[in-house]
Design a protein around this motif. Structure first.
Motif, PDB file in Angstrom:
ATOM      1  N   GLY A 264      -6.925   0.147   3.027  1.00 34.22           N
ATOM      2  CA  GLY A 264      -6.258  -0.254   4.354  1.00 34.22           C
ATOM      3  C   GLY A 264      -6.524   0.797   5.400  1.00 34.22           C
ATOM      4  O   GLY A 264      -7.175   1.880   5.032  1.00 34.22           O
ATOM      5  N   HIS A 265      -5.749   0.468   6.603  1.00 35.24           N
ATOM      6  CA  HIS A 265      -5.958   1.653   7.426  1.00 35.24           C
ATOM      7  C   HIS A 265      -5.348   2.888   7.064  1.00 35.24           C
ATOM      8  O   HIS A 265      -4.625   3.082   6.204  1.00 35.24           O
ATOM      9  CB  HIS A 265      -4.737   1.232   8.677  1.00 35.24           C
TER      10      HIS A 265
ATOM     11  N   MET B  33      -1.061   4.021  10.386  1.00 33.10           N
ATOM     12  CA  MET B  33      -0.067   3.264   9.917  1.00 33.10           C
ATOM     13  C   MET B  33       1.497   3.836  10.146  1.00 33.10           C
ATOM     14  O   MET B  33       2.435   3.118  10.415  1.00 33.10           O
ATOM     15  CB  MET B  33       0.034   2.781   8.501  1.00 33.10           C
TER      16      MET B  33
ATOM     17  N   GLU C 299       1.059   3.194   2.257  1.00 31.58           N
ATOM     18  CA  GLU C 299       1.751   3.494   3.742  1.00 31.58           C
ATOM     19  C   GLU C 299       3.017   2.527   3.654  1.00 31.58           C
ATOM     20  O   GLU C 299       3.886   2.775   4.209  1.00 31.58           O
ATOM     21  CB  GLU C 299       0.879   2.897   4.824  1.00 31.58           C
ATOM     22  N   THR C 300       2.854   1.438   2.953  1.00 29.34           N
ATOM     23  CA  THR C 300       3.880   0.409   3.405  1.00 29.34           C
ATOM     24  C   THR C 300       5.029   0.998   2.392  1.00 29.34           C
ATOM     25  O   THR C 300       6.236   0.898   2.740  1.00 29.34           O
ATOM     26  CB  THR C 300       3.647  -0.890   2.507  1.00 29.34           C
TER      27      THR C 300
ATOM     28  N   THR D 251       0.906  -1.079  -0.023  1.00 26.13           N
ATOM     29  CA  THR D 251       0.091  -0.111  -0.068  1.00 26.13           C
ATOM     30  C   THR D 251       1.033   1.432   0.161  1.00 26.13           C
ATOM     31  O   THR D 251       2.155   1.000   0.293  1.00 26.13           O
ATOM     32  CB  THR D 251      -0.751   0.210   1.248  1.00 26.13           C
TER      33      THR D 251
HETATM   34  N1  ADE Z   1      -2.632  -3.326   7.010  1.00 25.01           N
HETATM   35  C1  ADE Z   1      -3.967  -2.683   7.223  1.00 25.01           C
HETATM   36  N2  ADE Z   1      -3.955  -1.573   6.568  1.00 25.01           N
HETATM   37  C2  ADE Z   1      -2.769  -1.313   5.951  1.00 25.01           C
HETATM   38  C3  ADE Z   1      -2.266  -0.363   5.287  1.00 25.01           C
HETATM   39  N3  ADE Z   1      -2.705   0.615   4.894  1.00 25.01           N
HETATM   40  N4  ADE Z   1      -0.921  -0.627   4.818  1.00 25.01           N
HETATM   41  C4  ADE Z   1      -0.208  -1.836   5.098  1.00 25.01           C
HETATM   42  N5  ADE Z   1      -0.840  -2.808   5.665  1.00 25.01           N
HETATM   43  C5  ADE Z   1      -2.010  -2.452   6.332  1.00 25.01           C
END
Ligand code: ADE
Length: 414
Positions: A342-343, A348, A52-53, A50
């Protein structure tokens, strides 16, 4: 290997958007850039790919690491983000819509980069590392696990003596599970439900299976949207907590008859099964927020159905033998990552700050750690909280000397 490298420009903008809302990681990245604590460190990660990752991956790279990345779910990869990371020199093996074989092939491929540290979400990478025969396990000096399900699986490995590396349970940091699991899962799960259905939540009966941190978050967000919330549980303490928090608690066979929307968040199998589905109202919607797609029995749903059709993305209609129609979101996979994004970045930020600092801790302490599941060190957890408060401009009080002494003594002062 990504879906389409031409999506890179779009992905860069997504990462930029997330980055703005991840100030704790930005602080860590600045420090990592200056000190290079991860210089030359090969990291293989299996995380939801994602935006965020991507911010985490950039932080690790700023610290000097070389990162290989696979997706921790065949359906959660954001293809534009994967393309952007690939264009920046990350070894990415991820795209949305993988077959099971492709999913495991990608995990094996990140392992073939001979990692020294592994980052996991759900434990598929670490389990595969222990099963494969390429000898990569000997190079690995530690790992981090992001999620409840993964920590449970790794604890089961530890118990049988099969875990061969130290693993930091990032999930269990207070600055992870009190925020990510509660507020992150709570909001993003409803986000997934709404994107898939656009259903009105006000006045509807929402059944939440499981009242751990994730279930709590979902139940409270649904309540905030005006739903009547029912909780189902198997644990008496959690059930009591749900009662005291103001929710109705009952067995799933009772809840099945009255729910409009069912959300599973238990980490267990067959939580919603034939005996429940057959009782559900025409039009009931089911979805899952747990890591694996095992909580709603797809086998039972298929067996009970005389037909199935796709209504739109992430929304399948099943017509049962009793003529009622049930709706399944995201094929029973984690609805927040498949039907939504995702979140939110803000939570995150803390989860991935714990990841980044835990990797540094592994590098510093590798020689002292045993094959065992470790908690995130308290000083890391507190540092993440301090940084988060600092970046959102919230000040707190400090103990006076007298207060500190009082807390350390057994005198009552009366
Ligand atoms: N797990 C839940 N939400 C996520 C996100 N936005 N990025 C990575 N892992 C997650």
């Amino acid at each position: 290997m990504v879906r389409d490298i031409n999506l890179a420009d779009k992905g860069v903008l997504q990462i930029e958007w997330a980055s703005r809302r991840m100030p704790v990681l930005a602080r860590i990245r600045e420090e990592f850039s200056r000190r290079k604590p991860l210089k030359g460190l090969r990291i293989s990660a299996c995380l939801h790919v994602t935006k965020e990752t991507a911010v985490l991956v950039r932080t690790l790279m700023a610290g000097g690491a070389e990162v290989s990345l696979a997706s921790s779910n065949p359906m959660s990869c954001q293809d534009d983000v994967a393309a952007a990371l690939a264009a920046e020199g990350v070894n990415v093996y991820a795209w949305r819509g993988q077959t099971k074989e492709e999913y495991y092939k990608c995990i094996e491929t990140v392992l073939s980069h001979k990692p020294r540290v592994v980052l996991d979400d759900g434990a598929d990478l670490i389990v595969t590392l222990h099963q494969e025969t390429g000898g990569f396990l000997t190079d690995v000096f530690g790992g981090c696990e992001e999620t409840t399900t993964g920590v449970l699986r790794l604890k089961a490995m530890e118990k049988t003596g099969s875990l061969k590396i130290p693993v930091i349970a990032v999930n269990n940091a207070q600055t992870k599970w009190d925020f990510d699991n509660v507020y992150g899962t709570g909001q993003s799960t409803l986000d997934g439900v709404l994107r898939a259905t656009n259903m009105l939540l006000a006045g509807r009966t929402v059944v939440v299976a499981g009242y751990g941190h994730c279930g709590r978050g979902i139940a409270n967000r649904a309540k905030g949207m005006g739903s009547q919330v029912i909780v189902t549980e198997v644990d008496p303490i959690r059930a009591l907590r749900a009662v005291m928090d103001g929710f109705k608690v009952m067995p799933m066979v009772e809840a099945a008859k009255i729910g409009d929307l069912f959300i599973t968040a238990t980490g267990n199998v067959d939580v919603v099964r034939a005996e429940h589905m057959i009782l559900m109202k025409d039009g009931a919607v089911m979805c899952n927020a747990g890591h694996f797609n095992v909580e709603i029995s797809l086998e039972d749903l298929e067996k009970l159905s005389i037909s199935k059709r796709r209504i739109r993305d992430n929304l399948d209609e099943y017509t049962l033998v009793n003529g009622r129609r049930l709706y399944l979101l995201a094929e029973g996979r984690l609805v927040n990552l498949v039907a939504a994004e995702g979140h939110p970045s803000e939570v995150m930020d803390m989860s991935f700050a714990n990841q980044a600092l835990s990797v540094r801790y592994l590098v510093e302490k590798a020689s002292m750690l045993e094959p065992h599941i470790y908690d995130v060190p308290l000083e890391v957890d507190r540092r993440v909280a301090e940084l988060k408060l600092e970046t959102i401009d919230v000040q707190i009080d400090n103990l006076t000397e007298k207060q500190r002494k009082y807390l350390e003594s057994y005198e009552t002062g009366t």
